[in-house]
Design an enzyme around this catalytic site. Structure first.
Site, short mmCIF file in Angstrom:
data_model
loop_
_atom_site.label_atom_id
_atom_site.label_comp_id
_atom_site.label_asym_id
_atom_site.label_seq_id
_atom_site.Cartn_x
_atom_site.Cartn_y
_atom_site.Cartn_z
N LYS A 1 0.81 -1.22 0.00
CA LYS A 1 0.00 0.00 0.00
C LYS A 1 0.85 1.27 0.00
O LYS A 1 0.39 2.32 -0.47
CB LYS A 1 -0.95 0.01 1.20
N ASP B 1 -9.80 2.82 2.33
CA ASP B 1 -9.74 2.20 3.65
C ASP B 1 -10.20 3.17 4.74
O ASP B 1 -10.80 2.77 5.73
CB ASP B 1 -8.30 1.76 3.98
#
Length: 290
Positions: free
Chosen positions: A79, A115
């Protein structure tokens, strides 16, 4: 006169990560696309299963972009590493320093982070009304931890104590959080027992608890009924941490909600269409049931 029949829109998408064979995300996206009458293929690019490592990330993105993919999700442990291979970041992804969704558009690679909203919505809707959220202990300061930490700040947490196996990473995240949300609101923890004793809740933002990373980030002896405990891991749905927290009388919140809500955001980035969270939730439960 020849009647023209409309052809459903088509989207190629996927997920990049390691040890992701158990991911339910393909089911969420493909089922939602079917319900909306569009065609979407969601592939797993598992670096562990495919014998790749971080050095292959750039080449894989090149190949997917050339193949006409609409975009890909990115998960542990890429990420943050993926940012170096992107052309542009959304303001939120830039602030967080973590990307879980990459969109290929007009020859460019744009990074987003769903997220944050996914975790925030799961906490907002999943915890009982009136639950105290002033003081929180978070385990993990990596890509997922950056997203959950910023979400906690947005939800009004006044004291976030961070723990990570990499002290420098925890320090960097604490500094970034204080710069963005206010001095002193995030600190690096030194004594886990003391931090938990003074906390309202605990967030596990590490991969510990996954089938390939067994165990718990919090010792059982520290768990007390007054705490709420949530985990970003969703496979298994009840991790060791959540099981021990439930047995200790804590309020627990599993990672399914975050998974569903972040997928809602990613689906919109990939297709430009609004996903139905309730329908995605039903797909998630059906996939769990086998």
């Amino acid at each position: 006169m020849t009647q023209t029949r409309s052809v459903p829109a088509r989207y190629l998408t996927g997920l990049i990560g390691r040890d992701i064979q158990a991911s339910l995300t393909p089911r969420l996206h493909e089922s939602e696309a079917d319900a909306q009458g569009v065609r979407l293929v969601y592939r797993l690019f598992d670096f562990a299963a495919d014998g790749m490592d971080g050095n292959d990330l750039s080449r894989l993105l090149d190949a997917l972009q050339l193949a006409g993919f609409a975009g890909v999700n990115v998960t542990h442990p890429y990420k943050q590493a993926v940012i170096a291979h992107l052309d542009e970041l959304s303001p939120q992804a830039a602030q967080i320093g973590s990307v879980n969704t990459v969109v290929f558009r007009d020859g460019r690679r744009i990074g987003y982070n769903t997220d944050v909203t996914g975790f925030a919505e799961n906490l907002r809707s999943g915890l009982p009304r009136g639950t105290a959220t002033d003081r929180v202990v978070q385990m993990g300061a990596g890509g997922a931890g950056a997203a959950t930490a910023h979400a906690l700040m947005d939800l009004g947490v006044t004291q976030l104590t961070l723990f990570d196996s990499d002290g420098n990473r925890a320090t960097a995240l604490a500094q970034a959080l204080c710069a963005a949300h206010g001095a002193g609101r995030a600190v690096v923890g030194q004594d886990l027992g003391a931090a938990v004793a003074g906390a309202d809740g605990i967030v596990n933002a590490t991969p510990m608890g996954m089938a390939v990373h067994p165990g718990s980030a919090i010792p059982r002896a520290l768990l007390e009924p007054r705490l709420w405990v949530t985990d970003i891991v969703y496979f298994p749905l009840e991790t060791q941490l959540l099981r021990e927290a439930r047995e200790a009388g804590c309020t627990t919140l599993d990672g399914s909600g975050m998974t569903i809500f972040q997928a809602v955001g990613a689906f919109q980035h990939f297709t430009g269409r609004i996903a139905d969270p309730a329908r995605m939730g039903a797909s998630f439960r059906a996939a769990l049931a086998g």
